[in-house]
Design a protein around this motif. Structure first.
Motif, PDB file in Angstrom:
ATOM      1  N   CYS A  68       2.676   6.533   4.811  1.00 13.70           N
ATOM      2  CA  CYS A  68       3.889   5.749   4.603  1.00 13.70           C
ATOM      3  C   CYS A  68       3.613   4.704   3.533  1.00 13.70           C
ATOM      4  O   CYS A  68       2.501   4.612   3.026  1.00 13.70           O
ATOM      5  N   ASN A  69       4.629   3.932   3.182  1.00 10.39           N
ATOM      6  CA  ASN A  69       4.467   2.831   2.236  1.00 10.39           C
ATOM      7  C   ASN A  69       4.624   1.527   3.000  1.00 10.39           C
ATOM      8  O   ASN A  69       5.551   1.378   3.788  1.00 10.39           O
ATOM      9  N   LEU A  70       3.725   0.576   2.770  1.00 12.80           N
ATOM     10  CA  LEU A  70       3.761  -0.703   3.472  1.00 12.80           C
ATOM     11  C   LEU A  70       3.870  -1.845   2.475  1.00 12.80           C
ATOM     12  O   LEU A  70       3.168  -1.862   1.468  1.00 12.80           O
TER      13      LEU A  70
ATOM     14  N   ARG B 171       3.670  -5.728  -7.573  1.00  9.64           N
ATOM     15  CA  ARG B 171       2.450  -5.609  -8.357  1.00  9.64           C
ATOM     16  C   ARG B 171       1.240  -5.535  -7.424  1.00  9.64           C
ATOM     17  O   ARG B 171       1.305  -5.954  -6.286  1.00  9.64           O
ATOM     18  N   HIS B 172       0.151  -5.016  -7.938  1.00 10.85           N
ATOM     19  CA  HIS B 172      -1.108  -4.917  -7.180  1.00 10.85           C
ATOM     20  C   HIS B 172      -0.929  -4.095  -5.899  1.00 10.85           C
ATOM     21  O   HIS B 172      -1.452  -4.442  -4.842  1.00 10.85           O
ATOM     22  N   VAL B 173      -0.163  -3.008  -5.999  1.00 16.10           N
ATOM     23  CA  VAL B 173       0.039  -2.113  -4.860  1.00 16.10           C
ATOM     24  C   VAL B 173      -1.174  -1.188  -4.782  1.00 16.10           C
ATOM     25  O   VAL B 173      -1.518  -0.516  -5.751  1.00 16.10           O
ATOM     26  N   LEU B 174      -1.819  -1.173  -3.630  1.00 10.98           N
ATOM     27  CA  LEU B 174      -3.009  -0.347  -3.445  1.00 10.98           C
ATOM     28  C   LEU B 174      -2.617   1.106  -3.223  1.00 10.98           C
ATOM     29  O   LEU B 174      -1.675   1.393  -2.481  1.00 10.98           O
ATOM     30  N   PHE B 175      -3.373   2.028  -3.854  1.00  9.73           N
ATOM     31  CA  PHE B 175      -3.213   3.454  -3.586  1.00  9.73           C
ATOM     32  C   PHE B 175      -4.240   3.844  -2.539  1.00  9.73           C
ATOM     33  O   PHE B 175      -5.440   3.714  -2.749  1.00  9.73           O
ATOM     34  N   VAL B 176      -3.747   4.277  -1.376  1.00  6.24           N
ATOM     35  CA  VAL B 176      -4.595   4.677  -0.257  1.00  6.24           C
ATOM     36  C   VAL B 176      -4.277   6.145   0.031  1.00  6.24           C
ATOM     37  O   VAL B 176      -3.234   6.443   0.622  1.00  6.24           O
TER      38      VAL B 176
ATOM     39  N   MET C 256       0.849  -1.178   0.000  1.00  9.26           N
ATOM     40  CA  MET C 256       0.000   0.000   0.000  1.00  9.26           C
ATOM     41  C   MET C 256       0.884   1.227   0.000  1.00  9.26           C
ATOM     42  O   MET C 256       1.958   1.225   0.603  1.00  9.26           O
ATOM     43  N   THR C 257       0.418   2.257  -0.673  1.00  8.02           N
ATOM     44  CA  THR C 257       1.135   3.517  -0.682  1.00  8.02           C
ATOM     45  C   THR C 257       0.148   4.673  -0.686  1.00  8.02           C
ATOM     46  O   THR C 257      -0.956   4.546  -1.198  1.00  8.02           O
ATOM     47  N   GLY C 258       0.572   5.778  -0.134  1.00  9.39           N
ATOM     48  CA  GLY C 258      -0.205   7.011  -0.193  1.00  9.39           C
ATOM     49  C   GLY C 258       0.397   7.977  -1.186  1.00  9.39           C
ATOM     50  O   GLY C 258      -0.074   9.101  -1.346  1.00  9.39           O
ATOM     51  N   THR C 259       1.451   7.554  -1.877  1.00 10.06           N
ATOM     52  CA  THR C 259       2.157   8.388  -2.840  1.00 10.06           C
ATOM     53  C   THR C 259       1.813   7.936  -4.253  1.00 10.06           C
ATOM     54  O   THR C 259       2.345   6.937  -4.735  1.00 10.06           O
ATOM     55  N   TYR C 260       0.947   8.677  -4.904  1.00  9.65           N
ATOM     56  CA  TYR C 260       0.468   8.307  -6.232  1.00  9.65           C
ATOM     57  C   TYR C 260       1.618   8.286  -7.247  1.00  9.65           C
ATOM     58  O   TYR C 260       1.649   7.440  -8.145  1.00  9.65           O
TER      59      TYR C 260
END
Length: 159
Positions: free
Chosen positions: A54-56, A44-49, A1-5
């Motif tokens: 942070c990045n998890l 792959r399949h990293v969710l954008f939250v 997961m990441t919050g950084t588009y």
């Protein structure tokens, strides 16, 4: 997961799904994409939250998606290519979470001899110097403990 588009590529819309943030709040993931962490590590399949600060990386998903080996201790996590055992990344544990750091790749085109024990240590994926001594030509170079690599030096300091 990441919050950084901006770290995502090949972004696509998904059916919104609920995600629990580390602080206990719930939010929605709206998109997914691919993240390239260096040349050898592709997520792959990293969710954008959007609200994530942070990045998890989930280790089971990383292992399922890639041909990797992970070695985990209470202080450090080493990620290696399964076939070549080349070091791809290192995670240092802080506050119960491993913080990922990539590793700079080193390339050698030609050598004029055996080289140093430190060079062989890095080439072979950071084995102990006892392991290197088992290889006759490398073992004859002797130990070079004063000039350990940064990764091994940090691991010793955190013990």
């Amino acid at each position: 997961m990441t919050g950084t588009y901006s770290c995502l590529s090949e972004v696509r819309d998904i059916v919104p799904c609920s995600v629990e943030l580390p602080n206990g709040e719930e939010t929605m993931a709206l998109k997914e994409g691919t993240v390239f962490l260096g040349e050898a590590l592709i997520l792959r399949h990293v969710l954008f939250v959007p609200n994530l600060k942070c990045n998890l990386i989930l280790m089971p998903q990383l292992l399922d998606d890639s041909d990797l080996v992970m070695q985990i201790t209470n202080k450090i996590c080493a990620i290696q290519d399964r076939t070549s055992r080349k070091l791809i990344g290192v995670g240092e544990r802080r506050e119960g979470v491993y913080f990922f750091k990539g590793v700079a790749s080193t390339h050698a085109c030609k050598t004029k001899g055996v080289g140093s024990s430190k060079l062989w240590h890095m080439r072979m994926g950071h084995p102990s110097f006892k392991v290197l001594e088992m290889i006759s030509e490398v073992g004859s170079l002797g130990r070079n403990n004063n000039k350990e690599c940064d990764i091994c030096f940090r691991a010793k300091q955190t013990r």
